[in-house]
Design an enzyme around this catalytic site. Structure first.
Site, short mmCIF file in Angstrom:
data_model
loop_
_atom_site.label_atom_id
_atom_site.label_comp_id
_atom_site.label_asym_id
_atom_site.label_seq_id
_atom_site.Cartn_x
_atom_site.Cartn_y
_atom_site.Cartn_z
N ASP A 43 0.65 -3.19 8.38
CA ASP A 43 -0.42 -2.82 9.32
C ASP A 43 -0.53 -1.32 9.48
O ASP A 43 0.41 -0.57 9.29
CB ASP A 43 -0.19 -3.48 10.68
CG ASP A 43 1.12 -3.03 11.32
OD1 ASP A 43 2.14 -2.97 10.61
OD2 ASP A 43 1.14 -2.75 12.54
N GLU A 44 -1.72 -0.88 9.83
CA GLU A 44 -2.01 0.47 10.29
C GLU A 44 -1.54 1.56 9.34
O GLU A 44 -1.14 2.65 9.76
CB GLU A 44 -1.41 0.69 11.69
CG GLU A 44 -2.01 -0.20 12.75
CD GLU A 44 -1.46 0.06 14.15
OE1 GLU A 44 -2.25 -0.02 15.12
OE2 GLU A 44 -0.25 0.33 14.27
N LEU A 45 -1.60 1.32 8.04
CA LEU A 45 -1.29 2.38 7.08
C LEU A 45 -2.42 3.41 7.10
O LEU A 45 -3.59 3.07 6.93
CB LEU A 45 -1.14 1.80 5.67
CG LEU A 45 -0.90 2.83 4.55
CD1 LEU A 45 0.41 3.58 4.76
CD2 LEU A 45 -0.93 2.14 3.19
#
Length: 581
Positions: free
Chosen positions: A351-353
């Site tokens: 997530d949220e790279l």
């Protein structure tokens, strides 16, 4: 006080006198009004053989008989030890009208017959979603016989949890009784995956905290504890082949989880029907590795943080670096064989790279999605191949297939969190999904902003300092959400269930219980029984609230610091007064 802020309060008389507050609601439940007493020497059989009740018995292995015997010990011990006298559920001063006269016509429960109809498979205590049958039938006759039948040992665990909720302690302190005989329950879960995501990186939690959480999950018929064990903030997981990770990445030497700790937690969960599985989030949310291996990480603690990540400190793996791959091979070859005996899954995050991180990567120097996507595809393929090599099924966050357009295996389970549209898209693509919709099931929301600001423009911009996902997700909001609403029949089949998220930026062991419980129990009913009843009608909060109130009191009696959710007054008067708007 403050009556102008809420709808007019009205007291209504509900048709739920003498509530038998089974939570979550069984699929089918009938009860009578006869009293039976539970004797501490009740005769117990398991598949026809005598099963001794040994107070405090703990399963030493994972055999069905040991797990059932330990569950019986916990169930009876709970009834006898909890001292649950339901004064708080009856009209003030009128408990005696509810309680039976212990000197007149006592009838005793003579036998508890437990029948398991099918032999458990080797994967019964670490199943993939849907691999184990959790259904059970429970009957309690007026002549003093109890019969619990289930396909699996896990089904017996669920039935015994229900059995404990039928009993109260008499205020005299010497008798335990049910006023609801005869009882007939047929029950099974709507979704096979019913869990909690537990973040041990933002704040560390003691083994006692986690075991207490597992206990409350078992009481609530939740069956998956997803431990988000590392993040950019800390690395508490001890990895024997890479000891420097926890030595330099844990908050303190005392705030770590040894291999023995992890195995102990997994075994503790397994004998209670709660599978404990781990997540090591990557390639983002991994900055803390820079404390021991700075050559593998970009953008660690980079400022201003919001350019590089969702929250400080930042940090991501370099996506075009062979040293990262070698490191992960060593890490996974150490961790995965040790967790595989007790888990079917391993979560690799995703997530949220933030694409900007790779602008600092000397091997990339770009934030162009077209440049990064093939590198991320290769990265995910490699990690999921390692997960599968050790007999585990990979899990991943939704951004990997939806935002980055990475191709993942059909076996991979995708965890969605950004809303119902994500679930619709993922199931439409044929992916199996776990739903953690932040609009409904993030238990940390509504606690305010944890970042701090100087006076000036930033102060003004963030005033009144609310968090990103407020307001607080009330039990009513949690209860209202159906993860398969607006899906086709085929899409619905791909939704395995859901998890309530306990991100720990503003939660630690001192505040844990009251934030999680009983709201996570509400998720338990939403996923076990479903939002709709057998007639297809939305379940009434007026019917659910008194049951939840009693269940909350039972949690408290078991040592779980569950929060109150309404006035004491609302739950009194023999369980008949409720507080609607």
């Amino acid at each position: 006080m403050f009556s102008h802020l809420v709808p007019l309060l009205t007291v209504v008389l509900a048709t739920i006198s003498s509530v038998s507050a089974v939570w979550p609601a069984p699929q089918s439940y009938s009860k009578g009004s006869s009293v039976l007493y539970l004797h501490q020497n009740i005769k117990i059989t398991y598949n026809g053989a005598f099963l001794p009740y040994t107070y405090g018995y703990t399963a030493q292995g994972l055999s069905s008989k040991e797990i059932v015997q330990a569950a019986v010990s916990r169930a009876l011990g709970s009834i006898f030890d909890d001292k649950f006298v339901p004064w708080m559920l009856k009209r003030r001063g009128e408990l005696a009208k509810f309680e039976p006269d212990v000197y007149k016509g006592q009838r005793w429960l003579e036998t508890l017959q437990i029948v398991q109809t099918t032999e458990d498979k080797s994967s019964a205590f670490k199943p993939l979603a849907g691999e184990v049958d959790e259904s059970y039938n429970l009957t309690l006759g007026t002549e003093g016989e109890v019969k619990l039948t289930a396909v699996s040992a896990v089904g017996i665990l669920r039935g015994l949890e229900t059995f404990t909720q039928l009993f109260y302690q008499h205020s005299s302190g010497t008798f335990w009784y049910t006023p609801f005989a005869p009882v007939a329950i047929q029950d099974s879960p709507r979704f096979p995956h019913r869990g909690i995501l537990f973040d041990t990186a933002r704040h560390w939690f003691s083994i006692a905290d986690i075991k207490r959480t597992i206990d409350a999950m078992a009481f609530s018929k939740l069956n998956r504890l997803h431990v988000h064990v590392t993040d950019s903030q800390s690395w508490p997981l001890v990895v024997p082949s890479l000891p420097e990770l926890s030595e330099k990445g844990a908050y303190s030497p005392a705030q770590t989880y040894s291999p023995a700790d992890i195995e102990g937690l997994q075994r503790y969960g397994a004998v209670r029907g709660v599978q404990v599985y781990l997540e090591i989030d990557m390639p983002g949310h991994i900055g803390v590795v820079a404390e021991s291996h700075p050559e593998l990480i970009v953008a660690y603690d980079a400022q201003p943080y919001y350019w590089w990540c969702a929250q400080p400190p930042c940090g991501a793996f370099k996506l075009n670096n062979t040293a990262v791959d070698s490191f992960l091979e060593k890490l996974f070859d150490d961790v995965l064989p040790r967790v595989a005996p007790y888990s079917a899954y391993f979560h690799t995050g995703g997530d949220e790279l933030n694409a900007n991180d790779s602008m600092l990567d000397e091997g990339i120097r770009s934030n162009d999605t077209e440049v990064l996507q093939p590198l991320l595809q290769k990265f995910i393929d490699a990690q999921h191949a390692r997960v599968r090599k050790h007999g585990l099924t990979p899990m991943i966050w939704e951004e990997v297939p939806l935002h980055w357009n990475v191709t993942i295996g059909k076996d991979t389970v995708v965890q969605a969190w950004l809303g119902a549209d994500s679930v619709k898209m993922l199931t439409g693509m044929g992916h199996k999904v776990i739903d953690s919709n932040y609009n409904f099931w993030y238990l940390d929301c509504g606690r305010g902003q944890w970042l701090t600001f100087e006076n000036g423009e930033a102060w003004d911009e963030f005033f009144p300092f609310n968090d990103w996902c407020g307001p607080t997700k009330s039990w009513q909001l949690i209860y209202s959400y159906d993860p398969i609403a607006n899906l086709t029949e085929e899409e619905s089949k791909l939704v395995l269930g859901g998890e309530a998220a306990v991100w720990s930026e503003t939660i630690d062991g001192a505040t844990l219980d009251g934030i999680v419980w009983p709201r996570a129990s509400v998720l338990g009913e939403a996923l076990w029984s479903g939002r709709k009843d057998a007639a297809g009608q939305n379940r009434s909060q007026v019917e659910a609230a008194p049951r939840l109130a009693e269940f909350r009191e039972r949690l408290v009696a078991k040592g779980i610091g569950a929060a109150v959710f309404w006035q004491e007054w609302c739950g009194q008067a023999d369980g008949m007064f409720v507080c609607p708007g």
